[in-house]
Design a protein around this motif. Sequence first.
Motif, mmCIF file in Angstrom:
data_model
loop_
_atom_site.group_PDB
_atom_site.id
_atom_site.type_symbol
_atom_site.label_atom_id
_atom_site.label_comp_id
_atom_site.label_asym_id
_atom_site.label_seq_id
_atom_site.Cartn_x
_atom_site.Cartn_y
_atom_site.Cartn_z
ATOM 1 N N PHE A 197 6.794 -12.558 -4.032
ATOM 2 C CA PHE A 197 6.347 -13.896 -4.158
ATOM 3 C C PHE A 197 6.968 -14.641 -5.457
ATOM 4 N N LEU A 214 1.291 -20.431 -5.432
ATOM 5 C CA LEU A 214 0.196 -19.570 -4.776
ATOM 6 C C LEU A 214 -0.680 -20.455 -3.997
ATOM 7 N N SER A 265 -0.413 -16.111 1.507
ATOM 8 C CA SER A 265 -0.333 -16.438 0.183
ATOM 9 C C SER A 265 -0.385 -14.981 -0.417
ATOM 10 N N LEU A 266 -0.535 -15.239 -1.822
ATOM 11 C CA LEU A 266 -0.596 -13.908 -2.626
ATOM 12 C C LEU A 266 -1.846 -13.101 -2.341
ATOM 13 N N CYS A 323 -4.027 -10.260 -9.895
ATOM 14 C CA CYS A 323 -4.115 -11.786 -10.040
ATOM 15 C C CYS A 323 -4.306 -12.068 -11.389
#
Length: 427
Positions: A123, A176, A233-234, A258
């Motif tokens: 990412f 993100l 997404s992450l 995260c």
Amino acid sequence: MPASRAFAPVPASPGVPGRLGLLDVFGDDFVRTPHPWLDLLRASAPVHHDPGTGLWLVSRYQDVRRVLLDPDVFLPDNAQDAVTALPVAALRVLAKAGFQLPPALANNGTDSHPGLRGVIARFFGPRRVATALPVMEHIADELLQTARARLDADSACDLFSSFAQVLPCRVLMSLLGIKGIEPATLIRWSDAALELFWGRPTVRRQIELAGLVGEFHAWLSATVQSGTAAPDSLIGALSRHRLPGGERLDPQTAISACFFVFIAGQSTTGQLIATVLRRALAEPGLWLRVAHEPGLAQGWTEEVLRREPPVTTWRRVTAQPVELGGVELPAEAPLLLALMGAGSDPEVFAEPERMCPHRPNARRHLAFGVGSHRCPGASLARAEAAVALRAATRVLPQVRLAVGDADPPMLGLLSFRAPLRVMVTAQ
């Protein structure tokens, strides 16, 4: 990020000049002018036991690099331990919020680390950063137009609070897919986590910070476990990730990953941008050249990373007795790696005190670490800082540092250092 570990007392480094007995890594003297201390450490005691923190300070480039490249002997397990032991009252606040951070990235020495790091790296790698450049530039221009309006109205503007601090947060939210929360809230939470775990706050302040960190963790928990994250997404990628044994990644480790990404992706990058801007404004003639000279913004960013990185130190702990820099260390000796000191080692960088934006070996610095735990967001941080500098010199070509602001307040945590104000006025 558990409370600090306790270690057996260790005698002071033999043959150390008396001045090192005055060293306080949290003190204003060290925070504002660290290089004389770092030079003294490298020359006189490159592996020095600091009685104030219980840490072994490692300051020479080759020693720091050796430690980072050998995670089996020099474990990352203590990288995110609280520097100042958390009192029971603060621990209760965190427990009430359900706060727990199992090893995920910086402090993960298990076989789960490579896979987790790979998810994060996808990412924030060079290709993803290249596609995000227009977004960075758009956000930077938007923020700077507001700063220019404030400058026109008030004759002064703080580029830290209005620009450097906000740009990386908004870029991270865009990358993100984070919505429904104000950047100011994420910044406040992230800064609170840095101070709580890397600072030397009072007990009352620790309790206050624990409340903010608990809010941050609760929001992350709800976001990760909501089941609404987009597949690309992450959070979506972490929810699909399989550990080496084939089992799915547990939610708490995903939350921990995260937590680290949000802090590293916004607070430390904002600190880098603030230092890049302030140093560029202070360098005679540089500000007016940046917007028109190809590569200068990138070169200046690299020199700031070498000489004044936002992440000044990082921690490791010995897995066994080992010799380092001519000093015999016991098992479980906590090390503090002076990334900033390594970047000014004259054995590696000629005339290290000079800022040379086209220094041939500038990228040999260790500001992002090296080896298996090298920062996966290095490309993003570099790009954001260069974009920020170019945009600021283009939109605000006729600004200068405000008179009387030569000594701005500084962030002076164990591993993080940056100016907390970049006040400018029109020339």
